[in-house]
Write a protein that holds these residues in place. Sequence first.
Motif: not given
Length: 123
Positions: A20-23, A28-30, A35-36, A44-51
């Motif tokens: 799951s963490q790998s997925v 997050y990379n996407q 975002r860039a 689910m693709m927002d690294r800032s919401r990893s919690l």
Amino acid sequence: MTTSDLSASCKPFGVSKVISQSVYEEFYNQGDEERALGYTPLSMMDRSRSLNQPAEQIQFLSVVVIPCLVMVQNIFPNTNPLLDNCRKTQEAWREEIEIRGQKLWRQSESVPRPSRNHFQATD
């Protein structure tokens, strides 16, 4: 999506969590790339919401994986261990939420309920 795509959810929690963490890292990379480019990524693709990962996993298991496994089990009764392991994984995610002191997602709370004025015409 195929049953083989969902099989990580049927493995012991330690294995399932690593997959799951790998997925999520791929997600997050996407999200970082979106975002860039000036877009707002999905939650689910927002690294800032990893919690939110444990709650998102419970939702995914409840809404997607378990219904699929129930259907597979109806056709192939010998697949019951897959469903059992998935439910154990789901419970382990719940325990992780409790350990973190976060609010637990409950499917029953996500069902939209129409308001009394929902069907009234407006002037």
